[in-house]
Design an enzyme around this catalytic site. Structure first.
Site, short mmCIF file in Angstrom:
data_model
loop_
_atom_site.label_atom_id
_atom_site.label_comp_id
_atom_site.label_asym_id
_atom_site.label_seq_id
_atom_site.Cartn_x
_atom_site.Cartn_y
_atom_site.Cartn_z
CB VAL A 243 -0.95 -0.03 1.22
CG1 VAL A 243 -1.99 1.08 1.12
CG2 VAL A 243 -1.65 -1.38 1.32
CG HIS A 244 3.10 1.30 -3.61
ND1 HIS A 244 4.17 0.44 -3.74
CD2 HIS A 244 2.13 0.83 -4.44
CE1 HIS A 244 3.87 -0.50 -4.61
NE2 HIS A 244 2.65 -0.29 -5.05
CG ASP A 245 0.63 6.33 -2.92
OD1 ASP A 245 1.77 6.01 -3.33
OD2 ASP A 245 -0.31 6.61 -3.68
#
Ligand code: BDR
Ligand code: CA
Length: 315
Positions: A243-245
């Protein structure tokens, strides 16, 4: 004192979790969000951003619409992005008053930084188009930005191409301007985000929180897992996805969540095979000074704990 933050987003599923985390964390004062073309078109990324704030009961967070295309090229999202994000997020239409602010995101960024006390961290988690344009239009803003925390880049492996990460690949010229702007930069690349995965079981825990943010995050994490398992499964970890961001936002709240190297980093803008690659000079072969705190690892248990704690909150 909470840290002031501006998020620049191409909202998408993980941008949405990042927005909710920043809006609900007691350690962040979210000054506003600017939107950019990326995971989908600017119309959708803007509408999605408004829906996220409306859904969690924070319609007052200012949202400004930014650029609808990269500064030089005509790259657009395709394939992978559609499967992992879709166009419209699975959230109801705005009904609590979230409205788009008049004015352009680039102008608002310039006005806000020039009027600031130099204390607003900038956190771009989409292509760097708006940020590069703001710097080009008004270079004086650079000195007013205390730190830029970027979700983007990749050293070990890309996700858009063999060697390039999506946000940097989509607008490499913009990324090059930002990375070389002279301010402290922390980069949260795939090398870190792929080390902090969120699982199906974690999604169940998020849903069980019983809050709007927990419910939405669970929905988006499950969509992401479905998309990753189908298009680019995590090695040895089916049923889990980055969930990179949101990791970039958590790194502002607690920098110890990342392991970083302070190294020279630049962006490839001329290549045939590696356009948009973040070229990481871990051994200082270029003779250039270090400009980026480049994350090589992340603390997954801490990341999941932070999401569960923050997204359990209500406005
Ligand atoms: C980045 O690309 C987008 O699809 C995500 O929202 C994230 O910002 C990961 O490569
Ligand atoms: Ca993004």
């Amino acid at each position: 004192m909470p840290t002031k933050v501006i998020l620049d987003v191409d909202t998408g599923t993980d941008d949405a979790v990042a927005l909710m985390t920043a809006a609900l964390s007691p350690d962040i004062e979210l000054v506003g969000a600017t939107t950019v073309n990326g995971n989908t078109t600017i119309d959708y990324t803007t509408e999605n951003t408004l829906r996220v704030f409306d859904w969690i009961g924070m319609p007052q967070v200012p949202v400004y619409r930014g650029l609808d295309r990269p500064i030089v090229r005509s790259q657009v999202a395709r394939g992978m992005a559609t499967r992992i994000h879709g166009d419209l997020l699975d959230l109801p239409e705005v009904s609590h008053g979230a409205t788009l602010q008049p004015g352009h995101a680039v102008d608002w960024l310039i006005e806000t930084y020039l009027a600031s006390d130099g204390d607003i961290v900038l956190c771009p988690v989409g292509p760097l188009t708006n940020i590069a344009m703001a710097i080009q239009k008004e270079p004086r803003i650079v000195d007013a930005i205390p730190e830029i925390v970027i979700m983007g880049g990749a050293h070990d492996h890309g996700n858009m191409t063999a060697s390039a990460e999506f946000n940097i690949w989509l607008d490499p010229e913009a990324a090059r301007i930002v990375v070389n702007c002279g301010r402290p930069i922390r980069m949260v690349p795939l090398d870190a985000t792929h080390r902090a995965l969120v699982s199906t079981e974690d999604a169940a825990r998020l849903r069980a929180l019983g809050t709007p943010a927990g419910e939405a995050a669970a929905r988006f994490v499950l969509k992401r897992i479905d998309g990753y398992d189908a298009t680019q499964p995590m090695p040895h970890r089916p049923g889990a996805a980055p969930v990179h961001d949101a990791l970039a936002v958590c790194a502002i709240i607690d920098p110890t969540i990342l392991t970083t190297d302070f190294i020279p980093v630049d962006v490839e803008v001329h290549a045939e095979l590696s356009l948009g690659r973040t070229v990481c000079d871990f051994r200082f072969r270029s003779g250039k000074p270090a400009n980026v705190h480049f994350a090589t690892d992340a603390d997954e248990p801490k990341f999941v704990r932070m999401l569960l704690e923050i997204l359990g909150r209500t406005a």
